[in-house]
Every structure is written in structure tokens, then in C-alpha cells.
Design an enzyme around this catalytic site. Structure first.
Site, mmCIF file in Angstrom:
data_model
loop_
_atom_site.group_PDB
_atom_site.id
_atom_site.type_symbol
_atom_site.label_atom_id
_atom_site.label_comp_id
_atom_site.label_asym_id
_atom_site.label_seq_id
_atom_site.Cartn_x
_atom_site.Cartn_y
_atom_site.Cartn_z
ATOM 1 N N GLU A 65 -12.225 3.470 -1.595
ATOM 2 C CA GLU A 65 -11.452 4.389 -2.425
ATOM 3 C C GLU A 65 -11.207 3.810 -3.825
ATOM 4 O O GLU A 65 -11.372 4.522 -4.818
ATOM 5 C CB GLU A 65 -10.111 4.656 -1.720
ATOM 6 N N ASP A 75 0.866 -1.181 0.000
ATOM 7 C CA ASP A 75 0.000 0.000 0.000
ATOM 8 C C ASP A 75 0.903 1.232 0.000
ATOM 9 O O ASP A 75 1.853 1.310 0.791
ATOM 10 C CB ASP A 75 -0.917 -0.004 1.235
ATOM 11 N N ILE A 76 0.626 2.157 -0.887
ATOM 12 C CA ILE A 76 1.474 3.344 -1.050
ATOM 13 C C ILE A 76 1.365 4.285 0.163
ATOM 14 O O ILE A 76 2.279 5.090 0.412
ATOM 15 C CB ILE A 76 1.116 4.071 -2.387
ATOM 16 N N HIS A 128 -9.988 -5.785 -2.955
ATOM 17 C CA HIS A 128 -8.665 -5.985 -2.373
ATOM 18 C C HIS A 128 -8.777 -6.233 -0.879
ATOM 19 O O HIS A 128 -9.721 -5.772 -0.230
ATOM 20 C CB HIS A 128 -7.737 -4.792 -2.640
ATOM 21 N N HIS A 167 -6.596 -5.739 2.669
ATOM 22 C CA HIS A 167 -5.457 -5.102 3.330
ATOM 23 C C HIS A 167 -4.862 -6.096 4.330
ATOM 24 O O HIS A 167 -5.605 -6.687 5.133
ATOM 25 C CB HIS A 167 -5.913 -3.880 4.147
#
Ligand code: AMP
Length: 131
Positions: free
Chosen positions: A87, A28-29, A92, A94
């Protein structure tokens, strides 16, 4: 095409942590903790609970392998698993290394890790995944 599909296609760079024929995992960025990783199906679906039973089961089994690799690379009490998807409209999971409950608070300020640290973090997880 979602931003995550562009990442999977290599059109947008990512810090790769793991890959299979059906799934891709990358950092994750905006990480909550060092090693915060996203697991995505290569098959583009918005909502995780729109995946077939088989795809969802396979995704969780893949996420388990990634979580165990994260924990070997970055020792922690547990690896937390969360689904938000508010978002980015591409399903996905996490995976967040946890030392305490607060590490999973998505409202808290994200870490700022430089590119070298992100690359080293992903490479460490990838090496453990492939071990
Ligand atoms: P959500 O859809 O609410 O689960 O949030 C999407 C997550 O994707 C956020 O934690 C973002 O930091 C992360 N994200 C968005 N764009 C990228 C990207 N290009 N590379 C890595 N992570 C991303």
C-alpha cells in the site's frame, strides 16, 4: 515524498512510539491489535530489500527494541513482525502484539480506536522504549 516521509517530517500527524537518528516508529492507523506499530527508515526507500545490508540490519535491531517496548506496554505471547509494503511505497516493518495466529491476519477487519486511546497507546510504548 511518501506519506511516511511527511509523517517523519512532521507535516502529517502520527502517534509516535519510538525514534532514533535513522528510524521512526508510529502506530498503524488501522491496527490489527492495540499496539500495532510501523517501523520506517527516515531514508526514503520503496522496497525494504533495496536497503543496504547495514541499514537493514540496523532497522531490525531498532525494530527489536520497539517490539520489546510494545510487549512491556501490552503483554502478549509474542510480537509478530511482517513486511508487506503493498500500500505505501516506503519500506516499513509491521510489529503486531499477538495472542493467537489470527492476530496477524491482514485481511481481518481492523480495530477502530479513538484518538485518546491511540495517543495513550503510543505514549505507553514510547515510555517503555525510553526506559
Ligand atoms: P502496506 O504498505 O501493505 O504494508 O500497508 C501500509 C500500512 O500503513 C497499512 O497497515 C495502513 O493502515 C498504514 N498507514 C497508511 N497511512 C498511514 C498513516 N497516515 N498513519 C499510520 N499508518 C498508516
Amino acid at each position: 515524498m511518501t506519506i511516511f516521509s511527511k509523517i517523519i517530517a512532521g507535516e502529517i500527524p502520527s502517534y509516535k512510539c519510538a525514534e532514533s537518528d535513522k528510524f521512526y516508529a508510529f502506530l498503524d492507523i488501522n491496527p490489527l491489535a492495540q499496539g500495532h506499530t510501523l517501523v520506517v527508515p527516515k531514508h526514503e526507500v520503496d522496497y525494504i530489500f533495496d536497503l543496504s545490508d547495514e541499514e537493514l540490519a540496523d532497522m531490525v535491531v531498532f525494530a527489536k527494541k520497539v517490539a520489546l517496548a510494545i510487549q512491556r506496554a501490552f503483554p502478549c505471547r509474542k510480537v509478530g513482525m511482517a513486511v508487506l509494503g503493498l500500500e505505501v511505497n516506503h519500506a516499513h516493518i509491521h510489529l503486531v502484539p499477538l495472542q493467537s495466529e489470527g492476530d496477524m491476519d491482514f485481511r481481518k477487519p481492523k480495530l477502530q480506536l479513538d484518538a485518546d486511546t491511540m495517543k495513550q497507546t503510543a505514549d505507553k510504548i514510547l515510555a517503555e522504549f525510553e526506559r
